[in-house]
Design a protein around this motif. Sequence first.
Motif, PDB file in Angstrom:
ATOM      1  N   HIS A 151       0.857  -1.187   0.000  1.00 20.36           N
ATOM      2  CA  HIS A 151       0.000   0.000   0.000  1.00 20.36           C
ATOM      3  C   HIS A 151       0.889   1.231   0.000  1.00 20.36           C
ATOM      4  CE1 HIS A 151       0.599   1.073   4.365  1.00 20.36           C
ATOM      5  NE2 HIS A 151       1.046  -0.163   4.354  1.00 20.36           N
ATOM      6  N   ARG A 152       0.273   2.416  -0.030  1.00 20.63           N
ATOM      7  CA  ARG A 152       1.048   3.657  -0.054  1.00 20.63           C
ATOM      8  C   ARG A 152       1.661   3.959   1.313  1.00 20.63           C
ATOM      9  NH1 ARG A 152      -3.224   7.635  -2.875  1.00 20.63           N
ATOM     10  NH2 ARG A 152      -4.644   6.092  -1.937  1.00 20.63           N
ATOM     11  N   LEU A 153       2.877   4.487   1.263  1.00 21.92           N
ATOM     12  CA  LEU A 153       3.653   4.770   2.462  1.00 21.92           C
ATOM     13  C   LEU A 153       4.118   6.220   2.451  1.00 21.92           C
ATOM     14  CD1 LEU A 153       5.905   1.592   2.147  1.00 21.92           C
ATOM     15  CD2 LEU A 153       3.983   1.850   3.740  1.00 21.92           C
ATOM     16  N   ASN A 154       4.831   6.598   3.508  1.00 23.13           N
ATOM     17  CA  ASN A 154       5.480   7.907   3.661  1.00 23.13           C
ATOM     18  C   ASN A 154       4.568   9.056   3.225  1.00 23.13           C
ATOM     19  OD1 ASN A 154       6.269   8.042   0.641  1.00 23.13           O
ATOM     20  ND2 ASN A 154       7.492   6.282   1.295  1.00 23.13           N
ATOM     21  N   ALA A 155       5.098  10.032   2.512  1.00 21.05           N
ATOM     22  CA  ALA A 155       4.280  11.173   2.111  1.00 21.05           C
ATOM     23  C   ALA A 155       3.137  10.770   1.194  1.00 21.05           C
ATOM     24  CB  ALA A 155       5.149  12.223   1.423  1.00 21.05           C
ATOM     25  N   LEU A 156       3.352   9.746   0.367  1.00 21.99           N
ATOM     26  CA  LEU A 156       2.305   9.311  -0.555  1.00 21.99           C
ATOM     27  C   LEU A 156       1.095   8.761   0.179  1.00 21.99           C
ATOM     28  CD1 LEU A 156       4.698   7.587  -3.084  1.00 21.99           C
ATOM     29  CD2 LEU A 156       3.453   9.727  -3.471  1.00 21.99           C
ATOM     30  N   GLY A 172      -3.439  12.291   4.754  1.00 20.85           N
ATOM     31  CA  GLY A 172      -3.054  12.004   6.132  1.00 20.85           C
ATOM     32  C   GLY A 172      -3.376  10.582   6.515  1.00 20.85           C
ATOM     33  N   ASN A 173      -4.347   9.982   5.819  1.00 18.59           N
ATOM     34  CA  ASN A 173      -4.754   8.611   6.132  1.00 18.59           C
ATOM     35  C   ASN A 173      -4.986   7.748   4.896  1.00 18.59           C
ATOM     36  OD1 ASN A 173      -4.875   8.544   9.082  1.00 18.59           O
ATOM     37  ND2 ASN A 173      -6.536  10.033   8.875  1.00 18.59           N
ATOM     38  N   VAL A 174      -4.543   8.184   3.707  1.00 14.88           N
ATOM     39  CA  VAL A 174      -4.857   7.389   2.518  1.00 14.88           C
ATOM     40  C   VAL A 174      -4.110   6.056   2.520  1.00 14.88           C
ATOM     41  CG1 VAL A 174      -5.527   9.376   1.131  1.00 14.88           C
ATOM     42  CG2 VAL A 174      -3.152   8.555   1.044  1.00 14.88           C
ATOM     43  N   GLY A 175      -2.967   5.974   3.205  1.00 18.22           N
ATOM     44  CA  GLY A 175      -2.310   4.674   3.340  1.00 18.22           C
ATOM     45  C   GLY A 175      -3.182   3.687   4.087  1.00 18.22           C
ATOM     46  N   GLN A 176      -3.877   4.173   5.099  1.00 15.24           N
ATOM     47  CA  GLN A 176      -4.826   3.334   5.828  1.00 15.24           C
ATOM     48  C   GLN A 176      -6.025   2.979   4.949  1.00 15.24           C
ATOM     49  OE1 GLN A 176      -2.422   2.816   8.464  1.00 15.24           O
ATOM     50  NE2 GLN A 176      -4.401   2.266   9.342  1.00 15.24           N
ATOM     51  N   LEU A 177      -6.482   3.939   4.145  1.00 19.64           N
ATOM     52  CA  LEU A 177      -7.623   3.677   3.265  1.00 19.64           C
ATOM     53  C   LEU A 177      -7.269   2.634   2.208  1.00 19.64           C
ATOM     54  CD1 LEU A 177      -9.107   7.272   2.777  1.00 19.64           C
ATOM     55  CD2 LEU A 177      -9.664   5.548   4.506  1.00 19.64           C
ATOM     56  N   ASP A 178      -6.001   2.602   1.780  1.00 16.66           N
ATOM     57  CA  ASP A 178      -5.573   1.530   0.877  1.00 16.66           C
ATOM     58  C   ASP A 178      -5.781   0.168   1.532  1.00 16.66           C
ATOM     59  OD1 ASP A 178      -4.725   3.521  -0.848  1.00 16.66           O
ATOM     60  OD2 ASP A 178      -2.583   3.245  -0.430  1.00 16.66           O
ATOM     61  N   LEU A 179      -5.354   0.043   2.795  1.00 19.41           N
ATOM     62  CA  LEU A 179      -5.494  -1.236   3.498  1.00 19.41           C
ATOM     63  C   LEU A 179      -6.961  -1.608   3.674  1.00 19.41           C
ATOM     64  CD1 LEU A 179      -2.713  -0.752   6.182  1.00 19.41           C
ATOM     65  CD2 LEU A 179      -2.630  -2.276   4.197  1.00 19.41           C
ATOM     66  N   TYR A 289       8.692  12.245  10.252  1.00 23.10           N
ATOM     67  CA  TYR A 289       7.801  11.138  10.601  1.00 23.10           C
ATOM     68  C   TYR A 289       6.528  11.276   9.788  1.00 23.10           C
ATOM     69  CZ  TYR A 289       4.245   8.524  13.191  1.00 23.10           C
ATOM     70  OH  TYR A 289       3.222   7.676  13.535  1.00 23.10           O
ATOM     71  N   MET A 290       6.054  10.169   9.232  1.00 19.52           N
ATOM     72  CA  MET A 290       4.761  10.122   8.571  1.00 19.52           C
ATOM     73  C   MET A 290       3.959   8.989   9.193  1.00 19.52           C
ATOM     74  SD  MET A 290       4.321  12.395   6.077  1.00 19.52           S
ATOM     75  CE  MET A 290       5.439  13.792   5.855  1.00 19.52           C
ATOM     76  N   GLY A 291       2.705   9.261   9.504  1.00 16.27           N
ATOM     77  CA  GLY A 291       1.848   8.253  10.101  1.00 16.27           C
ATOM     78  C   GLY A 291       0.410   8.728  10.104  1.00 16.27           C
TER      79      GLY A 291
END
Length: 512
Positions: A151-156, A172-179, A289-291
């Motif tokens: 899935h997408r990480l860091n700034a992406l 801010g949360n699209v990496g979570q939305l990918d999951l 830090y990105m999270g």
Amino acid sequence: MSAVDRRAFLTAMAASIAVPAQAKGGDPIVATMAGRLRGTREGGLCVFRGVRYGEDTSRRRFQAPEPVRPWSGARDATAFTPSCPQASAVGAQGEDCLGLNIWTPGIDAAKRPVLLYIHGGAYSNGSVVDPLNYGDRLAAAGDVVVVTVNHRLNALGYLYLARLDPRFADSGNVGQLDLILALQWVRDNIAAFGGDPGKVLVFGQSGGGAKIATMMGMPAAEGLFHRAITMSGQQVTASGPINAGRRTEAFLAKLGVRTNDMSPLLTMPVERLIEALAAEDPILGGGLYMGPVLDMKWLTRHPFWPDANPQSNAIPMMLGNTHDETRAFIDARGPKLAGLSWDNLAARMQPELRIDLLPEWIVAQYRAHFPDWSPERIFYAATTAGRSWPGQVIEAEARAKAKAPTWVYQVDFASPTQPWKGAPHMMDIALAFGTLDAPGSLTGTGQGARAASKAMMDRFIGFARSGDAGWPQYRIDTRSTMIFDAVSRVENDPRGWERELFARAPYIQPGS
């Protein structure tokens, strides 16, 4: 027909028209809701790599993912999709990274438990193309379906732009939305791969565990998984929007992008975005830090503060850590420990602690309690207990107080190939997957490693199947903990003295 009924109908149809691998005798072909996939047969398993669950994200930077569009014909699923662009070396990288991989004993109607793995690397690095987390041995050992996800990480995946530009309301949360999208894909399609969409276990190491802890507090993830295992990865609190905004400002300044015009972010080479992560973090120092962000849209409260989120307290959860977490981060033969002595131990420990207690006092307490320990042993014990372990303790205690079904484990199996590392961070990956001989494994392939791995795999598989880890639940009066080792056993409150020592001051989740 309601949306729920339609989804159930389509899932049943997809399962019914799967082409059985044993009937064709060649490559397995499965019909998903979007189209047919052709995998490979490997060692008695059907394997599908690079299954796209979402569209290319390069066209939707910092925006919620889109489900994969339907296609005609049979699409090959024989090679991994690229990993998310990052600073680490993980092979092919690209923004078209929303892919998952499946190992299944059979494309039939067996309704096997599903174990879906989320990789570590904090929120900025990592990939499931690492042979350490290939799912073949785990799938074969337990007659289960194993899924791994990129899935997408860091700034992406986690750059917070929502307050600056309405186009990026989900940032801010699209990496979570990918999951979450990947889990929706599993819900809708996994029956066609011999899996049970009603029996999905998510497990993840380090950052993968933190992503799971975060999803347990995201309403959009509710109902998509039914058991959870976090392996050396916790998320007590998320990044606050003010701190996340300060990081965004530092990132944009590094790129030379004005806060009133985000357009250049959409077209500049992705390599520049990755390079800008080297900007100094205004809160923590070092790289940015990105999270996940407490954005009050997708994440409306912290995952485990002020308590365990009631949304997920009914989900059986297993939490684990390794005995010597920080031996993975701090080289016993490197400069940080060169010349370590009683005179400089406190000063060397101080930058590694995440709980604000007087380092000299900590050293004195350890020396009084363990008079035969060396400075090095105290250094690693204290930095593990005061940095890598507190989040797990907080989460387990919070769930115990809520009487939520909770189990705790600790990996004590020490590396026979690099004995100075003990049982470090990442030790449990090879043990859990059975990939003892994979590049990067520290376990070796001896009898002790095989015994520890079998114990861990058996418990993970049993937990996926029944929702019970097979040892006493973690409760405040006993704190029962499974110790995975060459001879595994249950102990009550191991390292209890250290737990109490560091409970004297609050733990602040790094990045929040």
